[in-house]
Write a protein that holds these residues in place. Structure first.
Motif, PDB file in Angstrom:
ATOM      1  N   LEU A   3       0.812  -1.207   0.000  1.00 16.01           N
ATOM      2  CA  LEU A   3       0.000   0.000   0.000  1.00 16.01           C
ATOM      3  C   LEU A   3       0.847   1.260   0.000  1.00 16.01           C
ATOM      4  O   LEU A   3       1.973   1.275   0.506  1.00 16.01           O
ATOM      5  CB  LEU A   3      -0.898   0.038   1.240  1.00 16.01           C
ATOM      6  N   VAL A   4       0.247   2.339  -0.524  1.00 19.36           N
ATOM      7  CA  VAL A   4       0.777   3.694  -0.392  1.00 19.36           C
ATOM      8  C   VAL A   4      -0.297   4.532   0.278  1.00 19.36           C
ATOM      9  O   VAL A   4      -1.493   4.392  -0.034  1.00 19.36           O
ATOM     10  CB  VAL A   4       1.147   4.295  -1.764  1.00 19.36           C
ATOM     11  N   LEU A   5       0.121   5.393   1.197  1.00 21.52           N
ATOM     12  CA  LEU A   5      -0.796   6.283   1.899  1.00 21.52           C
ATOM     13  C   LEU A   5      -0.483   7.714   1.507  1.00 21.52           C
ATOM     14  O   LEU A   5       0.604   8.224   1.792  1.00 21.52           O
ATOM     15  CB  LEU A   5      -0.649   6.086   3.407  1.00 21.52           C
ATOM     16  N   LEU A   6      -1.435   8.365   0.811  1.00 20.85           N
ATOM     17  CA  LEU A   6      -1.281   9.744   0.367  1.00 20.85           C
ATOM     18  C   LEU A   6      -2.087  10.685   1.254  1.00 20.85           C
ATOM     19  O   LEU A   6      -3.011  10.277   1.944  1.00 20.85           O
ATOM     20  CB  LEU A   6      -1.772   9.910  -1.067  1.00 20.85           C
ATOM     21  N   GLY A   7      -1.750  11.970   1.168  1.00 22.24           N
ATOM     22  CA  GLY A   7      -2.496  12.993   1.892  1.00 22.24           C
ATOM     23  C   GLY A   7      -1.577  14.143   2.246  1.00 22.24           C
ATOM     24  O   GLY A   7      -0.355  13.957   2.354  1.00 22.24           O
ATOM     25  N   PRO A   8      -2.119  15.341   2.427  1.00 23.77           N
ATOM     26  CA  PRO A   8      -1.293  16.498   2.742  1.00 23.77           C
ATOM     27  C   PRO A   8      -0.679  16.386   4.126  1.00 23.77           C
ATOM     28  O   PRO A   8      -1.107  15.558   4.941  1.00 23.77           O
ATOM     29  CB  PRO A   8      -2.288  17.671   2.675  1.00 23.77           C
ATOM     30  N   PRO A   9       0.326  17.216   4.427  1.00 17.81           N
ATOM     31  CA  PRO A   9       0.868  17.252   5.785  1.00 17.81           C
ATOM     32  C   PRO A   9      -0.259  17.501   6.779  1.00 17.81           C
ATOM     33  O   PRO A   9      -1.120  18.348   6.550  1.00 17.81           O
ATOM     34  CB  PRO A   9       1.839  18.434   5.746  1.00 17.81           C
ATOM     35  N   ALA A 110      -3.052  -1.091  -3.598  1.00 12.93           N
ATOM     36  CA  ALA A 110      -3.969   0.040  -3.456  1.00 12.93           C
ATOM     37  C   ALA A 110      -3.205   1.273  -2.981  1.00 12.93           C
ATOM     38  O   ALA A 110      -2.140   1.159  -2.355  1.00 12.93           O
ATOM     39  CB  ALA A 110      -5.095  -0.281  -2.472  1.00 12.93           C
ATOM     40  N   VAL A 111      -3.772   2.428  -3.291  1.00 10.11           N
ATOM     41  CA  VAL A 111      -3.240   3.704  -2.820  1.00 10.11           C
ATOM     42  C   VAL A 111      -4.379   4.432  -2.111  1.00 10.11           C
ATOM     43  O   VAL A 111      -5.406   4.738  -2.725  1.00 10.11           O
ATOM     44  CB  VAL A 111      -2.724   4.560  -4.003  1.00 10.11           C
ATOM     45  N   LEU A 112      -4.208   4.657  -0.809  1.00 13.18           N
ATOM     46  CA  LEU A 112      -5.228   5.337  -0.021  1.00 13.18           C
ATOM     47  C   LEU A 112      -4.921   6.830   0.018  1.00 13.18           C
ATOM     48  O   LEU A 112      -3.815   7.230   0.382  1.00 13.18           O
ATOM     49  CB  LEU A 112      -5.267   4.795   1.410  1.00 13.18           C
ATOM     50  N   ASP A 113      -5.894   7.645  -0.329  1.00 13.81           N
ATOM     51  CA  ASP A 113      -5.734   9.100  -0.358  1.00 13.81           C
ATOM     52  C   ASP A 113      -6.607   9.716   0.731  1.00 13.81           C
ATOM     53  O   ASP A 113      -7.835   9.735   0.609  1.00 13.81           O
ATOM     54  CB  ASP A 113      -6.132   9.629  -1.742  1.00 13.81           C
ATOM     55  N   LEU A 114      -5.980  10.196   1.811  1.00 15.95           N
ATOM     56  CA  LEU A 114      -6.716  10.843   2.899  1.00 15.95           C
ATOM     57  C   LEU A 114      -6.994  12.299   2.533  1.00 15.95           C
ATOM     58  O   LEU A 114      -6.067  13.086   2.362  1.00 15.95           O
ATOM     59  CB  LEU A 114      -5.912  10.794   4.201  1.00 15.95           C
ATOM     60  N   GLU A 115      -8.265  12.643   2.413  1.00 17.36           N
ATOM     61  CA  GLU A 115      -8.655  14.007   2.069  1.00 17.36           C
ATOM     62  C   GLU A 115      -9.102  14.755   3.321  1.00 17.36           C
ATOM     63  O   GLU A 115     -10.005  14.308   4.033  1.00 17.36           O
ATOM     64  CB  GLU A 115      -9.787  13.997   1.045  1.00 17.36           C
ATOM     65  N   VAL A 189     -10.332  -4.290  -0.957  1.00 15.47           N
ATOM     66  CA  VAL A 189      -9.146  -4.438  -1.805  1.00 15.47           C
ATOM     67  C   VAL A 189      -8.804  -5.919  -1.938  1.00 15.47           C
ATOM     68  O   VAL A 189      -8.649  -6.613  -0.930  1.00 15.47           O
ATOM     69  CB  VAL A 189      -7.938  -3.694  -1.195  1.00 15.47           C
ATOM     70  N   PRO A 190      -8.704  -6.435  -3.157  1.00 21.69           N
ATOM     71  CA  PRO A 190      -8.340  -7.849  -3.340  1.00 21.69           C
ATOM     72  C   PRO A 190      -6.999  -8.146  -2.697  1.00 21.69           C
ATOM     73  O   PRO A 190      -6.047  -7.372  -2.818  1.00 21.69           O
ATOM     74  CB  PRO A 190      -8.263  -7.998  -4.867  1.00 21.69           C
ATOM     75  N   ARG A 191      -6.934  -9.276  -1.980  1.00 27.28           N
ATOM     76  CA  ARG A 191      -5.685  -9.661  -1.329  1.00 27.28           C
ATOM     77  C   ARG A 191      -4.704 -10.170  -2.373  1.00 27.28           C
ATOM     78  O   ARG A 191      -5.062 -10.969  -3.242  1.00 27.28           O
ATOM     79  CB  ARG A 191      -5.935 -10.740  -0.271  1.00 27.28           C
TER      80      ARG A 191
END
Length: 199
Positions: A3-9, A110-115, A189-191
């Motif tokens: 996984l990648v976790l995205l989002g602003p500081p 998957a890439v999770l984008d925290l808004e 998310v498919p394993r």
């Protein structure tokens, strides 16, 4: 799960990364922690990164990529899963990560984008600066970091959406509520199949 976790500081990536790591049994790899460790140890990579961190600027791609590659190499089998928190931050980094994983761990799942809205992000950063005394969390520095994120990191959404990997999560409100939304997304998310170790 890779996984990648995205989002602003200030989006709460670190908080959610710890929970994801514990729940799913994968290491959370934070570029912020990598920077802190390398800077504190006075390594050549740390010395190169320090001036950018103190100025609230993005550390150049080649330095970040070297740190991440070094950290992934520490895992006995990174194909079993990991969570990257704070990396990639630019399109060039994302493309380099794609190439790196193709020949090592296997592609992302998957890439999770925290808004989170800007006012809430600034409030969180202010509280964190007071409680932790972070080098990169002054008010003006925080605003610069948000501008840098908008200009250089936001295009990652298009990159990962085009690969069918992007999952947007509402990151506002208390951490427990955000965690419930993260878990709901991850459940769909498919394993992945674990890549067999090479002889």
């Amino acid at each position: 799960m890779r996984l990648v976790l995205l989002g602003p500081p200030g989006a709460g990536k670190g908080t959610q990364a710890v929970r994801i790591s514990a729940r799913h049994g994968i290491p959370a790899i934070s570029t912020g922690q990598l920077f802190d460790r390398q800077i504190s140890a006075g390594t050549p990579l740390g010395r190169r990164a320090e001036r950018y961190v103190r100025a609230g600027e993005l550390v150049p791609d080649e330095i970040v990529l070297d740190m991440v590659a070094e950290r992934l190499a520490e895992s006995a089998d990174c194909g079993a899963g990991f969570l990257l928190d704070g990396f990639p931050r630019t399109l060039a980094q994302a493309e380099a990560l794609d190439r790196m994983l193709t020949v090592s761990c296997g592609p992302l799942d998957a890439v999770l984008d925290l808004e989170v809205g800007e006012s809430e992000v600034l409030e969180r950063i202010s509280r964190r600066a007071l409680s932790e005394g972070r080098l990169d969390d002054g008010a003006e520095t925080a605003r610069r970091r948000l501008k840098v994120f908008a200009a250089e990191t936001a295009p990652l959404r298009s990159h990962y959406a085009g690969q069918g990997l992007l999952r947007t999560v509402d990151g506002s409100g208390p951490p427990d509520g955000v965690w419930a939304r993260v878990e709901e997304v991850l459940a769909a998310v498919p394993r992945p199949q674990v890549r067999a170790s090479r002889p």
